[in-house]
Design an enzyme around this catalytic site. Sequence first.
Site, PDB file in Angstrom:
ATOM      1  CE  LYS A  10       7.141  -3.003   1.180  1.00 33.18           C
ATOM      2  NZ  LYS A  10       6.159  -2.148   0.588  1.00 33.18           N
ATOM      3  CB  CYS A  58       8.518   2.387   2.879  1.00 31.55           C
ATOM      4  SG  CYS A  58       7.143   1.898   3.925  1.00 31.55           S
ATOM      5  N   GLY A  72      11.485  10.234   0.540  1.00 28.02           N
ATOM      6  CA  GLY A  72      11.488  10.185   2.005  1.00 28.02           C
ATOM      7  C   GLY A  72      10.467   9.161   2.445  1.00 28.02           C
ATOM      8  CG  LEU A 109      -0.382   0.051   2.624  1.00 28.25           C
ATOM      9  CD1 LEU A 109       0.127   1.418   3.023  1.00 28.25           C
ATOM     10  CD2 LEU A 109      -1.449  -0.406   3.594  1.00 28.25           C
ATOM     11  CE  LYS A 110      -0.114   4.487  -4.916  1.00 30.14           C
ATOM     12  NZ  LYS A 110      -0.734   3.250  -5.343  1.00 30.14           N
ATOM     13  CG  ASN A 113       9.402  -0.369  -1.016  1.00 30.47           C
ATOM     14  OD1 ASN A 113       8.457  -0.223  -1.788  1.00 30.47           O
ATOM     15  ND2 ASN A 113       9.251  -0.336   0.295  1.00 30.47           N
TER      16      ASN A 113
END
Length: 435
Positions: free
Chosen positions: A205, A261, A258, A151-152, A209
């Site tokens: 994950k 995460c 920033g 999720l964002k 990212n």
Amino acid sequence: MNITVVGTGYVGLVVGACLAETGNDVICADVDQKKIDGLKRNVLPIYEPGLEDLVERNQSQGRLTFTTDVASAVGRADVIFIAVGTPPDEDGSADLRHVLAVGEVIGRHATREIVVVTKSTVPVGTASKVAAAISKHATRPFHMCSNPEFLKEGAAVDDFMKPDRVVLGVENDHARSVMAELYAPFVRTGKPIIFMDIPSAEMTKYAANAMLATRISFMNEIANLCEKVGANVDLVRRGIGTDSRIGPSFLFPGPGYGGSCFPKDVKALVRTAKEQHAPLAVLEAVEEANERQKHRLFEKIERALGKELKGARVALWGLAFKPQTDDMREAPALTLIHELLDAGASVVGHDPAAMHEARRRLGDRIEFAESNYDALEGADALVVVTDWNEYRHPDFARIKAALKRPIVVDGRNLYDPAKMRSQGFTYLSIGRGKE
Ligand SMILES: NC(=O)c1ccc[n+]([C@@H]2O[C@H](COP(=O)([O-])OP(=O)(O)OC[C@H]3O[C@@H](n4cnc5c(N)ncnc54)[C@H](O)[C@@H]3O)[C@@H](O)[C@H]2O)c1
């Protein structure tokens, strides 16, 4: 199903509320008494669009409850999500203390056969460590699952309700069928559930990212080069983003990434790679480029104000690390604020959602303005740090009238350079030709 979510932060609260929304009986447990007290009264600890309605509705209909009694919440669950924080340790690796502490509690207090789901972002091998922590005390069978969350913040409810995909790392059919049933309502439009082994899910994950952070740093460096050679990164971005191999997302230059995460996950993956003697040179460069980028806005304002920076009053539009959230973890605004204060300037900030969080972090070191225009009164310059929608089409005449000097540093390329200059602004943005 009876679900317990341990850790009621950005992720845990969204997961709990969304699983309650599809009819499950959910308890969200957290050690933070103040947070839980507030949630029981439908007072959310975070700003997240759509979440308050979801919490209120599901709580009033009895499907969602909140507690600080983690042990008894664990005792009545069929599925337990671990969604506690994994902050960076001093060496950059993920600090697993909270995750493993929850494992211990699960081992001691589970009363039936359960599936234990690691939702927190954790390095490869963590599910095994959690399993070991549970095993020390467990009297009932349990099955591990790694279910990374994509999720964002700012679109978290939508992202959870309509995910691009669900990644599930499992090691047996029991975990597989329980999790498939739980997620079925969220993938009805045909979006895939991707089953895999647990280490691959844990790695997915970080790889996701790391890839996104790479795109951002890459474009930031291209933007910096555009400034030197007289090219316009907006056009370059469109020129490459229309290539189907590249795609248009995550190509916007800015003041550096920033949030809670990207910085910590990039650090943790770099650390893992070093430990394994399989260095991720590209990612190390991504991190270095991001550190440099976080100083770009200060460099621009310093250039625009020259010697007069000392004693100047600088207005900031946007404090959160991105729009639609109040999260200021590793926010570029914080770097800029500290640099401005160190240089002897004063700062007045505005943000549609993060003022409370900014006050908590900065106290009276900066001033806060009720509206974005109030922030400009008597200021020597404006810096746009976060691309909130309400900053996109402002009244430029009003900005010019309020500022002592018509200087605008635009960290998000929201405005048209030619128009800004024709209105008499000294206008600096990111990567749009020589300035
Ligand atoms: N925030 C995001 O956008 C995002 C997205 C995907 C994944 N993640 C990952 O999800 C995890 C949680 O992130 P977050 O942003 O929700 O963190 P957060 O800091 O907002 O929330 C963590 C919560 O866990 C609670 N907690 C800590 N130890 C506990 C314990 N022993 N028992 C019960 N509760 C405990 C804390 O009180 C806090 O409320 C992290 O690993 C993060 O990397 C975050």
